[in-house]
Write a protein that holds these residues in place. Sequence first.
Motif, PDB file in Angstrom:
ATOM      1  N   ASP A 183      41.155  49.403  38.404  1.00  0.00           N
ATOM      2  CA  ASP A 183      41.839  50.324  38.963  1.00  0.00           C
ATOM      3  C   ASP A 183      42.656  50.639  39.483  1.00  0.00           C
ATOM      4  O   ASP A 183      43.172  51.318  39.400  1.00  0.00           O
ATOM      5  CB  ASP A 183      40.374  51.508  39.401  1.00  0.00           C
ATOM      6  N   ARG A 184      43.312  49.574  40.781  1.00  0.00           N
ATOM      7  CA  ARG A 184      44.114  48.991  41.656  1.00  0.00           C
ATOM      8  C   ARG A 184      44.833  48.712  41.101  1.00  0.00           C
ATOM      9  O   ARG A 184      45.596  48.561  42.104  1.00  0.00           O
ATOM     10  CB  ARG A 184      43.007  49.299  42.676  1.00  0.00           C
ATOM     11  N   GLY A 185      44.839  48.048  39.530  1.00  0.00           N
ATOM     12  CA  GLY A 185      45.988  47.454  39.717  1.00  0.00           C
ATOM     13  C   GLY A 185      45.763  45.843  40.327  1.00  0.00           C
ATOM     14  O   GLY A 185      46.984  45.622  39.849  1.00  0.00           O
ATOM     15  N   ALA A 186      44.936  45.460  40.682  1.00  0.00           N
ATOM     16  CA  ALA A 186      44.536  44.462  41.205  1.00  0.00           C
ATOM     17  C   ALA A 186      44.796  42.940  39.884  1.00  0.00           C
ATOM     18  O   ALA A 186      43.416  43.693  40.069  1.00  0.00           O
ATOM     19  CB  ALA A 186      44.295  44.384  42.180  1.00  0.00           C
ATOM     20  N   PRO A 187      45.759  42.193  39.958  1.00  0.00           N
ATOM     21  CA  PRO A 187      44.823  40.764  38.628  1.00  0.00           C
ATOM     22  C   PRO A 187      43.975  40.494  39.567  1.00  0.00           C
ATOM     23  O   PRO A 187      43.959  39.822  40.844  1.00  0.00           O
ATOM     24  CB  PRO A 187      46.468  40.434  38.432  1.00  0.00           C
ATOM     25  N   VAL A 188      43.465  39.443  39.058  1.00  0.00           N
ATOM     26  CA  VAL A 188      42.375  38.030  39.236  1.00  0.00           C
ATOM     27  C   VAL A 188      42.760  36.899  38.519  1.00  0.00           C
ATOM     28  O   VAL A 188      42.602  37.166  36.957  1.00  0.00           O
ATOM     29  CB  VAL A 188      40.670  38.533  38.455  1.00  0.00           C
ATOM     30  N   VAL A 189      42.889  36.014  39.086  1.00  0.00           N
ATOM     31  CA  VAL A 189      44.178  34.578  38.055  1.00  0.00           C
ATOM     32  C   VAL A 189      43.023  34.035  38.236  1.00  0.00           C
ATOM     33  O   VAL A 189      42.331  33.775  39.787  1.00  0.00           O
ATOM     34  CB  VAL A 189      45.519  34.736  39.266  1.00  0.00           C
ATOM     35  N   LEU A 190      42.972  33.083  38.057  1.00  0.00           N
ATOM     36  CA  LEU A 190      42.305  31.474  37.813  1.00  0.00           C
ATOM     37  C   LEU A 190      43.342  30.855  37.868  1.00  0.00           C
ATOM     38  O   LEU A 190      43.403  30.617  36.212  1.00  0.00           O
ATOM     39  CB  LEU A 190      41.246  31.762  36.347  1.00  0.00           C
ATOM     40  N   VAL A 244      44.871  35.213  33.714  1.00  0.00           N
ATOM     41  CA  VAL A 244      45.215  36.002  34.393  1.00  0.00           C
ATOM     42  C   VAL A 244      44.494  38.080  34.131  1.00  0.00           C
ATOM     43  O   VAL A 244      44.904  37.967  32.935  1.00  0.00           O
ATOM     44  CB  VAL A 244      46.255  36.667  34.731  1.00  0.00           C
ATOM     45  N   LEU A 245      43.635  38.298  34.433  1.00  0.00           N
ATOM     46  CA  LEU A 245      42.840  39.267  34.137  1.00  0.00           C
ATOM     47  C   LEU A 245      43.409  41.034  34.704  1.00  0.00           C
ATOM     48  O   LEU A 245      43.613  40.592  36.052  1.00  0.00           O
ATOM     49  CB  LEU A 245      41.457  39.470  34.587  1.00  0.00           C
ATOM     50  N   MET A 246      44.296  41.440  34.080  1.00  0.00           N
ATOM     51  CA  MET A 246      44.675  42.706  34.449  1.00  0.00           C
ATOM     52  C   MET A 246      44.348  43.509  33.457  1.00  0.00           C
ATOM     53  O   MET A 246      43.984  44.074  32.669  1.00  0.00           O
ATOM     54  CB  MET A 246      46.121  42.233  34.021  1.00  0.00           C
ATOM     55  N   PRO A 247      44.781  44.738  33.953  1.00  0.00           N
ATOM     56  CA  PRO A 247      43.937  46.358  33.572  1.00  0.00           C
ATOM     57  C   PRO A 247      45.101  46.746  32.182  1.00  0.00           C
ATOM     58  O   PRO A 247      45.601  46.536  32.105  1.00  0.00           O
ATOM     59  CB  PRO A 247      44.641  47.610  34.936  1.00  0.00           C
ATOM     60  N   ILE A 248      44.007  47.291  31.523  1.00  0.00           N
ATOM     61  CA  ILE A 248      45.174  48.055  30.247  1.00  0.00           C
ATOM     62  C   ILE A 248      46.237  48.928  29.950  1.00  0.00           C
ATOM     63  O   ILE A 248      46.356  49.352  29.469  1.00  0.00           O
ATOM     64  CB  ILE A 248      44.022  47.683  28.875  1.00  0.00           C
ATOM     65  N   GLU A 249      45.066  49.877  31.692  1.00  0.00           N
ATOM     66  CA  GLU A 249      45.822  51.216  31.477  1.00  0.00           C
ATOM     67  C   GLU A 249      46.411  51.093  33.208  1.00  0.00           C
ATOM     68  O   GLU A 249      45.691  50.517  33.849  1.00  0.00           O
ATOM     69  CB  GLU A 249      44.844  52.251  31.879  1.00  0.00           C
ATOM     70  N   GLY A 250      48.048  51.496  32.995  1.00  0.00           N
ATOM     71  CA  GLY A 250      48.868  51.585  34.906  1.00  0.00           C
ATOM     72  C   GLY A 250      49.680  52.763  34.704  1.00  0.00           C
ATOM     73  O   GLY A 250      48.502  53.503  34.682  1.00  0.00           O
ATOM     74  N   HIS A 251      50.771  52.996  34.536  1.00  0.00           N
ATOM     75  CA  HIS A 251      51.705  54.595  34.408  1.00  0.00           C
ATOM     76  C   HIS A 251      51.731  55.087  33.719  1.00  0.00           C
ATOM     77  O   HIS A 251      50.885  54.680  33.017  1.00  0.00           O
ATOM     78  CB  HIS A 251      52.918  53.841  34.807  1.00  0.00           C
ATOM     79  N   TYR A 259      53.990  30.128  44.141  1.00  0.00           N
ATOM     80  CA  TYR A 259      54.405  31.032  42.605  1.00  0.00           C
ATOM     81  C   TYR A 259      53.589  31.217  42.372  1.00  0.00           C
ATOM     82  O   TYR A 259      53.563  32.959  42.022  1.00  0.00           O
ATOM     83  CB  TYR A 259      55.013  29.483  41.912  1.00  0.00           C
ATOM     84  N   THR A 260      52.020  31.306  42.039  1.00  0.00           N
ATOM     85  CA  THR A 260      50.808  32.082  41.750  1.00  0.00           C
ATOM     86  C   THR A 260      50.772  33.667  42.494  1.00  0.00           C
ATOM     87  O   THR A 260      50.213  34.272  42.006  1.00  0.00           O
ATOM     88  CB  THR A 260      49.634  31.274  41.760  1.00  0.00           C
ATOM     89  N   VAL A 261      51.005  32.989  44.219  1.00  0.00           N
ATOM     90  CA  VAL A 261      50.756  35.089  45.036  1.00  0.00           C
ATOM     91  C   VAL A 261      52.037  35.523  44.180  1.00  0.00           C
ATOM     92  O   VAL A 261      51.722  36.815  44.534  1.00  0.00           O
ATOM     93  CB  VAL A 261      50.628  34.158  46.598  1.00  0.00           C
ATOM     94  N   LEU A 262      52.975  34.782  44.093  1.00  0.00           N
ATOM     95  CA  LEU A 262      53.704  36.162  43.367  1.00  0.00           C
ATOM     96  C   LEU A 262      53.973  36.124  42.829  1.00  0.00           C
ATOM     97  O   LEU A 262      54.016  37.552  42.183  1.00  0.00           O
ATOM     98  CB  LEU A 262      55.289  34.854  44.000  1.00  0.00           C
ATOM     99  N   ARG A 263      53.171  35.470  41.400  1.00  0.00           N
ATOM    100  CA  ARG A 263      53.518  35.734  40.279  1.00  0.00           C
ATOM    101  C   ARG A 263      52.239  37.342  40.134  1.00  0.00           C
ATOM    102  O   ARG A 263      52.446  37.470  39.205  1.00  0.00           O
ATOM    103  CB  ARG A 263      52.903  35.176  39.620  1.00  0.00           C
ATOM    104  N   ALA A 264      50.826  36.799  40.827  1.00  0.00           N
ATOM    105  CA  ALA A 264      49.845  38.090  40.645  1.00  0.00           C
ATOM    106  C   ALA A 264      50.792  39.604  41.173  1.00  0.00           C
ATOM    107  O   ALA A 264      50.647  40.437  40.911  1.00  0.00           O
ATOM    108  CB  ALA A 264      48.833  38.106  41.571  1.00  0.00           C
TER     109      ALA A 264
END
Length: 303
Positions: A60-67, A77-84, A180-185
């Motif tokens: 809901d907050r658009g925060a990715p979870v990176v494994l 990377v887990l990302m929301p399917i809804e955004g803007h 780069y993982t931090v930056l990519r997230a």
Amino acid sequence: MDQIIDIATDGLHLSRDRGFLKVSEEGEEVGRTPLDQIAGVIVHAHGVTWTTSLLTELADRGAPVVLCAANHAPKSVLMPIEGHHGQGARMRAQWTAGQPLIKQAWKQIVVAKIRMQAAALNAMSEADAPLLMMSRKVASGDSANVEAQAARYYWPRMMGPDFRRDTGGMGENALLNYGYTVLRAATARAVVAAGLHPTIGVFHSNRGNAFALADDLMEPFRPLVDCAVRSIVQTNGADVDTAAKQALARLIAVDLPLGEGVTPVSVALMKLATSLGQSFEASKLSLALPSPPDPLTLRGLGV
């Protein structure tokens, strides 16, 4: 302030608790962070568990979870399917954008990256003039691959003559992977928040890359990670330890010159992604690309 949450200890449980991400170990709480402050969660440890309610709150907050894998490179990377709110129209504009606009966008991104690399070398008392000359030779779509020419000049001076960039390597390479993982997230979050589709890049187009656009837009920011890794290695060695991770996670809060003021990296990424989305819809390119910070700031990264 946006924060990157790093989970590096085995056996932890992550859950949602009244607006917080709660971290527990053997049933006891060991830490918590407000969900509204989280820019992303990076998981390196094995045996970590989490609740579905936490993942949906992060989405809901658009925060990715990176494994991540053992070498700290992202694997999922887990990302929301809804955004803007206008993402449908914006994605259609992204998909149908003409090649001249796309090629000019990539040119501007490459020029910004090379200029940031030049500033990074200058801050480390290395010669930057060749890179500045290269930045003036970048053509539409970087048809002459000046980016690669710049990299061949840049890496030996930034990380030493024997350094070779290897995403599967350890030591300095593992530190770079983590940074780069931090930056990519943070970039992936910005892309989705701007209503753009992360798979449709302006240059990166590997069919297996679900975050091609994030990889494109993070390019000008990479030298910030490089400067931090160089300082970390010189000060504390090449171990990807807690102190190194904290120093690299703090990079999203570094202030960069943008327009007539300064803005943190996380916000600069948001503005860049938004400006690209607006450019697609208007069929006219106007990218909000940052300028390099001063040498003192670059030298202080990672310290």
